[in-house]
Design a protein around this motif. Structure first.
Motif, short mmCIF file in Angstrom:
data_model
loop_
_atom_site.label_atom_id
_atom_site.label_comp_id
_atom_site.label_asym_id
_atom_site.label_seq_id
_atom_site.Cartn_x
_atom_site.Cartn_y
_atom_site.Cartn_z
N TYR A 356 0.83 -1.21 0.00
CA TYR A 356 0.00 0.00 0.00
C TYR A 356 0.86 1.26 0.00
O TYR A 356 2.04 1.22 0.33
CB TYR A 356 -0.93 -0.02 1.22
CG TYR A 356 -1.68 -1.32 1.35
CD1 TYR A 356 -2.65 -1.68 0.43
CD2 TYR A 356 -1.37 -2.22 2.38
CE1 TYR A 356 -3.32 -2.90 0.53
CE2 TYR A 356 -2.04 -3.44 2.49
CZ TYR A 356 -3.01 -3.77 1.57
OH TYR A 356 -3.66 -4.97 1.67
N ASP A 357 0.24 2.38 -0.37
CA ASP A 357 1.01 3.63 -0.45
C ASP A 357 1.56 4.03 0.91
O ASP A 357 2.71 4.46 1.01
CB ASP A 357 0.12 4.75 -1.00
CG ASP A 357 -0.12 4.60 -2.49
OD1 ASP A 357 0.74 4.02 -3.17
OD2 ASP A 357 -1.17 5.07 -2.98
N PHE A 358 0.74 3.93 1.94
CA PHE A 358 1.25 4.17 3.29
C PHE A 358 0.27 3.59 4.31
O PHE A 358 -0.86 3.20 3.97
CB PHE A 358 1.51 5.65 3.57
CG PHE A 358 0.32 6.56 3.44
CD1 PHE A 358 -0.54 6.79 4.49
CD2 PHE A 358 0.08 7.23 2.24
CE1 PHE A 358 -1.62 7.64 4.38
CE2 PHE A 358 -1.00 8.09 2.11
CZ PHE A 358 -1.86 8.30 3.17
N LEU A 359 0.73 3.52 5.54
CA LEU A 359 -0.05 3.02 6.67
C LEU A 359 -0.35 4.18 7.60
O LEU A 359 0.50 5.03 7.85
CB LEU A 359 0.75 1.96 7.43
CG LEU A 359 0.17 1.45 8.76
CD1 LEU A 359 -1.09 0.62 8.52
CD2 LEU A 359 1.22 0.62 9.51
N ILE A 360 -1.60 4.24 8.12
CA ILE A 360 -1.93 5.27 9.10
C ILE A 360 -2.48 4.64 10.37
O ILE A 360 -3.06 3.56 10.35
CB ILE A 360 -2.93 6.32 8.56
CG1 ILE A 360 -4.26 5.66 8.17
CG2 ILE A 360 -2.34 7.12 7.43
CD1 ILE A 360 -5.35 6.66 7.84
N SER A 397 8.53 8.15 9.43
CA SER A 397 7.24 8.29 10.10
C SER A 397 6.98 9.77 10.33
O SER A 397 7.88 10.50 10.77
CB SER A 397 7.27 7.54 11.43
OG SER A 397 6.11 7.75 12.19
N ILE A 398 5.76 10.22 10.06
CA ILE A 398 5.41 11.62 10.26
C ILE A 398 4.06 11.72 10.94
O ILE A 398 3.15 10.92 10.67
CB ILE A 398 5.42 12.41 8.93
CG1 ILE A 398 5.28 13.92 9.19
CG2 ILE A 398 4.34 11.92 7.97
CD1 ILE A 398 5.56 14.77 7.97
N GLY A 399 3.92 12.67 11.85
CA GLY A 399 2.67 12.90 12.55
C GLY A 399 2.07 14.23 12.18
O GLY A 399 2.78 15.25 12.12
N SER A 413 -0.54 9.36 12.47
CA SER A 413 0.79 9.03 11.94
C SER A 413 0.68 8.37 10.58
O SER A 413 -0.21 7.57 10.33
CB SER A 413 1.53 8.10 12.90
OG SER A 413 2.00 8.80 14.02
N LEU A 414 1.62 8.73 9.71
CA LEU A 414 1.74 8.15 8.37
C LEU A 414 3.10 7.50 8.29
O LEU A 414 4.12 8.10 8.69
CB LEU A 414 1.65 9.21 7.28
CG LEU A 414 0.32 9.90 6.96
CD1 LEU A 414 -0.20 10.70 8.13
CD2 LEU A 414 0.51 10.81 5.75
#
Length: 440
Positions: A356-360, A397-399, A413-414
């Motif tokens: 997947y493109d990203f996880l949240i 990781s970014i919030g 978070s991503l």
């Protein structure tokens, strides 16, 4: 791309000098006139980075007079690009702690409400991160930038392991230590990343990670952790609303059922590995090569007296446990086994990042904890330390701010696969636009 939230040097100095929250180590009044993409941008630096102009004590009595003879690589890069350092900030001693309560300078509370913790170990950086500061450099070994970023509702970014040189950052756990920072927007976070990323001959773990030409990108597939049962209701309501909003944007939203048995091991795996690495990395703090020395009849007495008097209780506890895990008879039982489980955790997350493109997922199951812990209503299990997984895996990781409850903020978070920082930040621009300035 131009820097959006530069801060105000004079107002920042005035504000920082009035600090009564044990957050400020030293204030500087010298403006950097160097031209560059960070000209007139004001920043603070967590006081566990080497710098020539003042004491870098790591908020520990054992280094209360330590002045390095060199600057950390990131500090030189920031200076060369025109950024102005306005203050150094206090932290949980050597970064060993996650609440802001273990600095030798005193407890650091949440600037939004003193009844709450701000979180740590980059607690001083978070507590002083006002509109007068353009960005704040911290460090993130477990969640020490991203969790306090959630507790103050700001952007918190941890790059891929190795993307930014750690030369000059005091070592805590070498396999997880990461230069990380707070920003007011994703745009500004990207510019700091483009300034700091790159190979450094002084850090053999550093590597080239593409961070150029970032544009907003709409994701096609977003995976999310199915963790509602471990969240406070006010967090889950915002979480579900965001998932619905993404679906309405014709984005495929895929539920990930957590392997709870595995994820509940994140904390103990982190502790065994990080405490072990800390016991090795901080073994030079003996009072003999450098640091505050307490005298004794021989070198053993000097070491014992120096560490007993000048290290805080949290550091002592972690170093004792780390030494225990590394004893010959314990290495296979604890340290090696923890490394094997770390690989299982890494494999589990990477399977998601590959598809997947990203996880949240929510950065925390609740807003910042109250000092009296009265706002904890359940056992949050792995959601209490979910951010630490990216330190074990090494991925970026970014919030971003998701919402507020009783005037206290919380983040979403991503995360993407390691070295996919460019994609993560591209998607973060899109998510920021979806969340909206007021996160309604």
């Amino acid at each position: 791309m131009k820097y959006q939230h530069k801060g105000n040097f004079e107002k920042a100095i005035e504000e920082l000098k009035k600090d009564c929250n044990n957050a400020v180590a030293q204030v500087y009044d010298s403006f950097n006139n160097q031209e560059g993409k960070l000209s007139q941008v004001i920043f603070t630096l967590k006081n566990n980075y080497a710098k020539k102009e003042s004491i870098s004590d790591g908020s520990s009595n054992i280094l209360n007079n330590f002045v390095a003879n060199y600057n950390a690589t990131i500090l030189n890069k920031l200076y060369e690009n025109g950024a102005t350092l306005v203050a150094t900030t206090n932290l949980d001693e050597f970064g060993l702690g996650g609440t802001g309560t273990f600095s030798n300078h005193g407890i650091i509370y949440n600037p939004l409400n003193k009844d709450y913790y701000v979180g740590g170990s980059s607690s001083g950086a978070a507590a002083t991160f006002s509109s007068n500061i353009g960005f704040a450099i911290g460090s993130d070994t477990g969640d020490s930038v991203r969790l306090p970023a959630s507790n103050i509702g700001k952007v918190g970014f941890k790059p891929s392991y190795g993307a930014v040189s750690r030369f000059g950052l005091f070592s805590y756990a070498s396999s997880m230590d990461t230069v990380a920072w707070f920003n007011h927007s994703v745009n500004d976070c990207i510019i700091i990343a483009q300034t700091l990323f790159g190979i450094d001959k002084y850090d053999l773990t550093s590597c080239n990670v593409d961070i150029n030409d970032i544009q907003m990108k709409k994701p096609k597939t977003v995976a999310y952790l199915d963790c509602s049962h471990l969240l406070e209701d006010y967090i889950d309501q915002k979480y579900q609303a965001l998932l619905k909003k993404l679906s309405e944007q014709n984005i495929e939203v895929i539920k990930i059922t957590p392997n709870e048995e595995l994820l509940n091991l994140i904390k103990i795996v982190y502790e065994i590995i990080s405490f072990s690495e800390a016991s090795s990395n901080l073994s030079n703090l003996t009072g003999i090569p450098f640091g505050a020395r307490e005298e004794g009849k021989n070198w053993e007495d000097i070491l014992l007296n120096t560490r007993s008097k000048n290290l805080g209780e949290m550091v002592k506890w972690r170093l004792i446990l780390g030494s225990f895990y590394l004893e010959n008879e314990n290495q296979q039982k604890y340290f090696v086994k923890a490394q094997k489980v770390r690989r299982l955790i890494s494999n589990w997350f990477n399977e998601i990042y590959d598809k997947y493109d990203f996880l949240i997922f929510p950065s925390s199951p609740r807003v910042a904890p109250k000092v009296d812990n009265s706002n904890k209503t359940k056992d949050y299990k792995y959601m209490d330390y979910i951010l630490t997984s990216s330190n074990l895996v090494g991925n970026p990781s970014i919030g971003l701010k998701l919402g507020e409850y009783e005037n206290m903020p919380f983040n979403i978070s991503l995360e993407t696969k390691i070295y996919n920082d460019k994609n993560l930040l591209s998607f973060a621009l899109y998510m920021e636009s979806i969340l909206g300035e007021n996160n309604d």
